[in-house]
Design a protein around this motif. Structure first.
Motif, PDB file in Angstrom:
ATOM      1  N   ARG A 233       0.852  -1.179   0.000  1.00 48.46           N
ATOM      2  CA  ARG A 233       0.000   0.000   0.000  1.00 48.46           C
ATOM      3  C   ARG A 233       0.889   1.229   0.000  1.00 48.46           C
ATOM      4  O   ARG A 233       1.952   1.233   0.630  1.00 48.46           O
ATOM      5  N   SER A 234       0.454   2.255  -0.689  1.00 50.24           N
ATOM      6  CA  SER A 234       1.287   3.438  -0.892  1.00 50.24           C
ATOM      7  C   SER A 234       0.562   4.689  -0.437  1.00 50.24           C
ATOM      8  O   SER A 234      -0.665   4.702  -0.277  1.00 50.24           O
ATOM      9  N   MET A 235       1.354   5.731  -0.259  1.00 49.81           N
ATOM     10  CA  MET A 235       0.841   7.045   0.099  1.00 49.81           C
ATOM     11  C   MET A 235       1.661   8.087  -0.676  1.00 49.81           C
ATOM     12  O   MET A 235       2.884   8.153  -0.520  1.00 49.81           O
ATOM     13  N   VAL A 236       0.995   8.856  -1.522  1.00 49.26           N
ATOM     14  CA  VAL A 236       1.650   9.865  -2.356  1.00 49.26           C
ATOM     15  C   VAL A 236       1.345  11.228  -1.758  1.00 49.26           C
ATOM     16  O   VAL A 236       0.180  11.625  -1.653  1.00 49.26           O
ATOM     17  N   ILE A 237       2.389  11.954  -1.368  1.00 50.26           N
ATOM     18  CA  ILE A 237       2.209  13.243  -0.697  1.00 50.26           C
ATOM     19  C   ILE A 237       3.119  14.271  -1.338  1.00 50.26           C
ATOM     20  O   ILE A 237       4.056  13.937  -2.085  1.00 50.26           O
ATOM     21  N   ARG A 238       2.846  15.509  -1.013  1.00 47.12           N
ATOM     22  CA  ARG A 238       3.671  16.629  -1.472  1.00 47.12           C
ATOM     23  C   ARG A 238       4.004  17.487  -0.260  1.00 47.12           C
ATOM     24  O   ARG A 238       3.120  17.859   0.516  1.00 47.12           O
ATOM     25  N   LEU A 239       5.290  17.806  -0.092  1.00 49.82           N
ATOM     26  CA  LEU A 239       5.752  18.627   1.017  1.00 49.82           C
ATOM     27  C   LEU A 239       6.222  19.978   0.503  1.00 49.82           C
ATOM     28  O   LEU A 239       6.638  20.114  -0.648  1.00 49.82           O
TER      29      LEU A 239
ATOM     30  N   ASP B 138       4.888   1.925   1.151  1.00 49.41           N
ATOM     31  CA  ASP B 138       5.675   2.801   0.286  1.00 49.41           C
ATOM     32  C   ASP B 138       5.212   4.237   0.457  1.00 49.41           C
ATOM     33  O   ASP B 138       4.003   4.510   0.484  1.00 49.41           O
ATOM     34  N   LEU B 139       6.179   5.134   0.543  1.00 50.58           N
ATOM     35  CA  LEU B 139       5.910   6.572   0.608  1.00 50.58           C
ATOM     36  C   LEU B 139       6.528   7.239  -0.611  1.00 50.58           C
ATOM     37  O   LEU B 139       7.731   7.088  -0.860  1.00 50.58           O
TER      38      LEU B 139
ATOM     39  N   ILE C 106      11.324   7.916  -2.739  1.00 50.79           N
ATOM     40  CA  ILE C 106      10.569   6.682  -2.521  1.00 50.79           C
ATOM     41  C   ILE C 106      11.142   6.021  -1.287  1.00 50.79           C
ATOM     42  O   ILE C 106      12.308   5.597  -1.288  1.00 50.79           O
ATOM     43  N   GLY C 107      10.348   5.926  -0.235  1.00 43.68           N
ATOM     44  CA  GLY C 107      10.786   5.330   1.017  1.00 43.68           C
ATOM     45  C   GLY C 107      10.028   4.057   1.317  1.00 43.68           C
ATOM     46  O   GLY C 107       8.797   4.006   1.206  1.00 43.68           O
ATOM     47  N   LYS C 108      10.743   3.009   1.684  1.00 44.43           N
ATOM     48  CA  LYS C 108      10.142   1.736   2.060  1.00 44.43           C
ATOM     49  C   LYS C 108       9.965   1.705   3.568  1.00 44.43           C
ATOM     50  O   LYS C 108      10.916   1.909   4.328  1.00 44.43           O
ATOM     51  N   MET C 109       8.721   1.479   3.975  1.00 41.57           N
ATOM     52  CA  MET C 109       8.408   1.384   5.389  1.00 41.57           C
ATOM     53  C   MET C 109       8.759  -0.008   5.906  1.00 41.57           C
ATOM     54  O   MET C 109       8.686  -0.980   5.156  1.00 41.57           O
ATOM     55  N   PRO C 110       9.195  -0.178   7.165  1.00 40.45           N
ATOM     56  CA  PRO C 110       9.343   0.902   8.147  1.00 40.45           C
ATOM     57  C   PRO C 110      10.770   1.392   8.334  1.00 40.45           C
ATOM     58  O   PRO C 110      10.990   2.387   9.001  1.00 40.45           O
TER      59      PRO C 110
END
Length: 429
Positions: free
Chosen positions: A24-30, A80-81, A97-101
């Protein structure tokens, strides 16, 4: 919108273990200082690419920090982030792209990009696909092009990059995966000269080849309820529809299909003999095997033409660096622009070990302090309970003087000391 109907008799329910394995992924903007509406739309388009296992309706606020999303990713099962950010100084756009955790983290520099609406403008026959369409119900098929097929010949950072790309979507099981459910393709093409990675997003369209135009209309009207059934009021027999090309709308030439795009698909039918259709044993067929032979049918093959229609977005990016940890000041495994000698690498390794040692020492010291304070507080509570019961307890005067101040203090819990992100305020990162 009405709730999608779930079949109760034939629908296969997914177990909790299988759901936990789905990425599961989360697409964000900072970054709130730069108002880039095009980048905001790119984030929304990229969420459509990562459907259905992503947060489509996620809304970022100005006060949200990266730490907030990392904390919420654990309970939600996010693996995934994808973080888009634009630099305030240079204006360059980056994708991490960051793999949790625990990582790793891949950082890319976005050279150029095109939105979904831009891709529709350049196509002659664009396909409009929304986030609620049938194409978005299943994850896309990932295709890696330009990467070496032999993993032994790849460098360490390229192996890690390929592994991260492959784990963005659930793996395909050839035995159980429904081929008809795959409606999209996500292609990552690597340029062997420049090393840039081109991201493309396509929709898969299939078309019958052997059937005539009138038969295609009947088949499409059967599978798609929105398609109308051909008008058969002027025909006296079904043979006129099948044999006469002028019966429905005359002859119109379909778009030519290349031979390479035609594939054969086997349609295997379930050969199940029902008890109510089985015949009774006779003298010629005492076991009733004749009825079973008649019901079995051989698998049929159909030819279909496959066509890809680009949906967008397009992203051209370059790998900049890879960090060992998750989106923080951790050890850098690979950097595309900076090369260090063996002496510098050993010095960084030594410094990293020292920081880890300091971190572990402070954590153990904090845990010991928490245990000592909790033990002292429990002892005070035990003495108070003993005094209420009329027992003689030593150090009554010290307890009476400190009782009021202890009641005003907040309760100490071990969970309050789990977060040690502020331990390195006096240590260089």
């Amino acid at each position: 919108m009405a709730k999608r109907r779930t079949k109760t008799r034939t629908h296969k329910k997914v177990s909790e273990e299988e759901l936990a394995k789905i990425p599961r992924s989360m697409v964000i903007r900072l970054g709130s200082s730069i108002r880039n509406h095009s980048l905001t739309q790119l984030v929304k388009d990229f969420r459509n690419v990562m459907q259905p296992h992503t947060a489509v309706n996620l809304r970022e606020r100005k006060t949200n920090k990266l730490k907030d999303f990392i904390v919420m990713a654990g309970p939600l099962g996010v693996s995934d982030l994808f973080i888009f950010n634009q630099s305030e100084e240079t204006g360059n756009i980056s994708l991490r792209i960051g793999k949790m955790p625990r990582g790793p983290t891949l950082q890319f520099k976005i050279n150029t990009y095109s939105l979904m609406k831009d891709v529709r403008l350049i196509l002659k026959h664009p396909k409009s696909v929304g986030r609620d369409s049938i194409e978005m119900r299943n994850p896309p098929l990932l295709v890696l092009n330009g990467f070496l097929s032999k993993m032994n010949e790849l460098e360490h950072h390229e192996k890690l990059m390929i592994t991260v790309f492959q784990n963005m979507f659930p793996p395909i099981q050839p035995q159980s995966t429904n081929v008809g459910g795959i409606k999209r393709v996500l292609m990552l093409n690597k340029d062997p000269v420049t090393g840039n990675i081109e991201l493309r997003h396509y929709a898969i369209n299939t078309k019958l080849v052997e059937e005539t135009r009138n038969i295609k209309k009947l088949i499409n009207s059967h599978h798609n309820p929105k398609k109308n059934i051909p008008n058969l009021s002027k025909n006296k027999d079904i043979s006129e529809l099948v044999l006469d090309p002028y019966s429905v709308g005359g002859v119109t030439s379909d778009s030519e299909v290349e031979d390479d795009a035609i594939v054969e698909i086997k349609n295997e039918e379930n050969n199940i003999l029902k008890k109510k259709n089985a015949t009774a044993p006779t003298e010629d067929d005492p076991m009733g095997e004749q009825a079973e032979e008649e019901t079995n049918t051989a698998p049929s093959t159909k030819k279909r033409a496959i066509k890809l229609t680009e949906l967008g977005p397009r992203i051209n990016m370059t790998l900049v660096k890879i960090e060992e940890g998750l989106l923080g000041s951790s050890k850098t495994i690979y950097h595309a622009n900076i090369e260090k000698s063996d002496k510098d690498i050993k010095a960084l390794e030594k410094r990293h070990q020292e920081l880890q040692k300091i971190k572990s020492e402070r954590r153990t010291k904090q845990q010991e302090n928490v245990k000592a304070k909790l033990a002292k507080k429990e002892a005070k509570k035990a003495r108070r309970e003993a005094r209420k019961n009329g027992e003689v307890v030593e150090d009554d005067k010290d307890d009476e003087s400190s009782s009021e101040s202890d009641d005003d203090k907040p309760e100490i819990k071990p969970e309050d000391y789990e977060n040690d992100s502020d331990l390195y305020s006096d240590v260089e990162n």
